[in-house]
Design a protein around this motif. Structure first.
Motif, PDB file in Angstrom:
ATOM      1  N   LEU A 172       0.845  -1.195   0.000  1.00  0.00           N
ATOM      2  CA  LEU A 172       0.000   0.000   0.000  1.00  0.00           C
ATOM      3  C   LEU A 172       0.881   1.246   0.000  1.00  0.00           C
ATOM      4  N   PRO A 173       0.440   2.303  -0.666  1.00  0.00           N
ATOM      5  CA  PRO A 173       1.205   3.553  -0.622  1.00  0.00           C
ATOM      6  C   PRO A 173       1.355   4.048   0.813  1.00  0.00           C
ATOM      7  N   GLU A 174       2.469   4.700   1.076  1.00  0.00           N
ATOM      8  CA  GLU A 174       2.716   5.177   2.442  1.00  0.00           C
ATOM      9  C   GLU A 174       1.625   6.122   2.922  1.00  0.00           C
ATOM     10  N   THR A 175       1.116   6.967   2.012  1.00  0.00           N
ATOM     11  CA  THR A 175       0.054   7.895   2.402  1.00  0.00           C
ATOM     12  C   THR A 175      -1.197   7.136   2.834  1.00  0.00           C
ATOM     13  N   ALA A 176      -1.503   6.041   2.134  1.00  0.00           N
ATOM     14  CA  ALA A 176      -2.672   5.228   2.489  1.00  0.00           C
ATOM     15  C   ALA A 176      -2.462   4.552   3.839  1.00  0.00           C
ATOM     16  N   ARG A 177      -1.257   4.050   4.094  1.00  0.00           N
ATOM     17  CA  ARG A 177      -0.983   3.401   5.378  1.00  0.00           C
ATOM     18  C   ARG A 177      -1.113   4.395   6.525  1.00  0.00           C
ATOM     19  N   ARG A 178      -0.594   5.600   6.321  1.00  0.00           N
ATOM     20  CA  ARG A 178      -0.692   6.617   7.374  1.00  0.00           C
ATOM     21  C   ARG A 178      -2.144   6.970   7.666  1.00  0.00           C
ATOM     22  N   ALA A 179      -2.942   7.108   6.611  1.00  0.00           N
ATOM     23  CA  ALA A 179      -4.357   7.452   6.797  1.00  0.00           C
ATOM     24  C   ALA A 179      -5.094   6.343   7.545  1.00  0.00           C
ATOM     25  N   LEU A 180      -4.799   5.105   7.212  1.00  0.00           N
ATOM     26  CA  LEU A 180      -5.440   3.976   7.880  1.00  0.00           C
ATOM     27  C   LEU A 180      -5.067   3.923   9.359  1.00  0.00           C
ATOM     28  N   VAL A 181      -3.812   4.140   9.667  1.00  0.00           N
ATOM     29  CA  VAL A 181      -3.374   4.119  11.066  1.00  0.00           C
ATOM     30  C   VAL A 181      -4.001   5.272  11.840  1.00  0.00           C
ATOM     31  N   ALA A 182      -4.100   6.442  11.211  1.00  0.00           N
ATOM     32  CA  ALA A 182      -4.709   7.593  11.874  1.00  0.00           C
ATOM     33  C   ALA A 182      -6.180   7.338  12.190  1.00  0.00           C
ATOM     34  N   ASN A 183      -6.811   6.472  11.408  1.00  0.00           N
ATOM     35  CA  ASN A 183      -8.235   6.173  11.589  1.00  0.00           C
ATOM     36  C   ASN A 183      -8.461   4.904  12.403  1.00  0.00           C
TER      37      ASN A 183
END
Length: 279
Positions: free
Chosen positions: A180-191
Motif C-alpha cells: 500500500l502507498p505510504e500515504t494510504a498506510r498513514r491514513a489507515l493508522v490515523a483512523n
C-alpha cells in the motif's frame, strides 16, 4: 465532493450526474467514498444521479453520534439524511462490506416506512449474526472474525495501531500491507480508533430473521470466490432468508472487488437492473 448539512452535523458527499434515478453507494470500512469512484463512473448513465456519502470518521464528514448510539447506527443516520435530500422517483441502494450492512438495515427501515427501494445490491455485507455456531464451518468463520477484531482492538489499546490495522487490512484485502502507498498506510493508522468502533459495531449488529424474511425488495447479493470463508457462510444464510434475493459468485474477485474490479461488478449490477426493468 460537496457538503450536506444534517441534524447532527456535516456530511461529505461525492456526486455524479443529475438523472431522475438515485443510486446511493455506501463504502466499506477503511476506505471512504472516493474508493467507489471507478465503480460510480462505470455505472454512470444519463438518467442516474449517483451519490456516495462519507461515513463517520471519513473525509470531511463531522457527525455527532448521540449517547448510546453505536457507529453503525450513526452511519444509518447519515444515509437517512442523504436520502431525505434526494427526491427521486426511482431509488437504488448499493453497499460494500460495512456499507452493505448499513444498506440492508436501511432497506428494512425504508420498507417499514412504506418507501421501499426499487432495488438493493449488496457486495459482501458483514452479517456475522446470521451464522449458526452449531455448524463447525460457521463456528470457525465466527472465531476468525472475532480474532481479527480482538487483535485490532488490543493493538490500538497497547499503542501499536499499525500492527492492528495491518492485521485487519490483510485479512480483508487481496493485497499486503507493505504494497500500500505510504500515504494510504498513514491514513489507515490515523483512523485506527474509528476502525475499532466500526468493526465491533458491525460484527455485533443483529438482524431478526423474521424481518429479513419479510423484506420484499429485489436484492442482488454479490460475493467473490476468493473472499474469506466467513463471507460464503453469511451470504448463503442471507440468500436463504431474503425472499427477493439473487446471489452471484464472481470468479477472480475477493472482498475488495468493487475497488479492484469495478468494471466486472458494474456489469453484474447492470445485468440485474436490466432484468428488473424488463420483468
Amino acid at each position: 465532493m460537496t457538503l450536506l448539512e444534517g441534524p447532527a452535523g456535516t456530511i461529505e458527499v461525492a456526486v455524479w450526474g443529475k438523472g431522475e434515478t438515485s443510486l446511493l453507494l455506501l463504502h466499506a470500512s477503511a476506505t471512504g467514498p472516493r474508493s467507489l469512484s471507478s465503480l460510480a463512473e462505470h455505472l454512470s448513465q444519463a438518467n442516474r444521479r449517483i451519490i456516495a456519502p462519507a461515513f463517520v470518521g471519513y473525509g470531511q464528514t463531522q457527525w455527532h453520534c448521540a449517547a448510546g448510539t453505536d457507529r453503525l447506527e450513526g452511519n444509518q443516520a447519515i444515509v437517512r439524511t442523504v436520502l431525505q435530500a434526494q427526491a427521486r422517483p426511482r431509488r437504488i441502494l448499493f453497499g460494500h462490506s460495512m456499507g452493505g450492512t448499513v444498506a440492508l438495515a436501511t432497506a428494512l427501515e425504508e420498507q417499514r416506512r412504506g418507501t421501499p427501494f426499487d432495488a438493493v445490491i449488496l457486495y459482501e455485507p458483514i452479517l456475522v449474526d446470521l451464522l449458526d455456531l452449531n455448524q463447525p464451518a460457521q463456528a470457525k468463520a465466527h472465531a476468525w472474525d472475532r480474532a481479527i477484531i480482538e487483535v485490532l482492538a488490543r493493538k490500538v489499546r497497547e499503542g501499536q495501531p499499525e500492527a492492528g490495522v495491518r492485521r485487519f487490512v490483510e485479512a480483508w484485502n487481496e493485497t499486503s500491507w507493505d504494497v500500500l502507498p505510504e500515504t494510504a498506510r498513514r491514513a489507515l493508522v490515523a483512523n485506527a480508533s474509528n476502525l475499532v468502533e466500526e468493526a465491533a459495531s458491525v460484527s455485533a449488529y443483529r438482524f431478526k430473521p423474521s424481518n429479513l424474511m419479510a423484506l420484499q425488495t429485489p436484492i442482488l447479493l454479490l460475493r467473490g470466490r476468493l473472499s474469506p470463508a466467513l463471507i460464503a457462510c453469511t451470504m448463503d444464510c442471507a440468500a436463504r432468508l431474503l425472499p427477493g434475493a439473487y446471489q452471484v459468485v464472481i470468479d477472480g474477485c475477493g472482498h475488495m472487488g468493487p475497488l479492484l474490479e469495478p468494471s466486472e461488478i458494474a456489469s453484474r449490477i447492470e445485468t440485474f437492473l436490466g432484468a428488473l426493468d424488463t420483468a
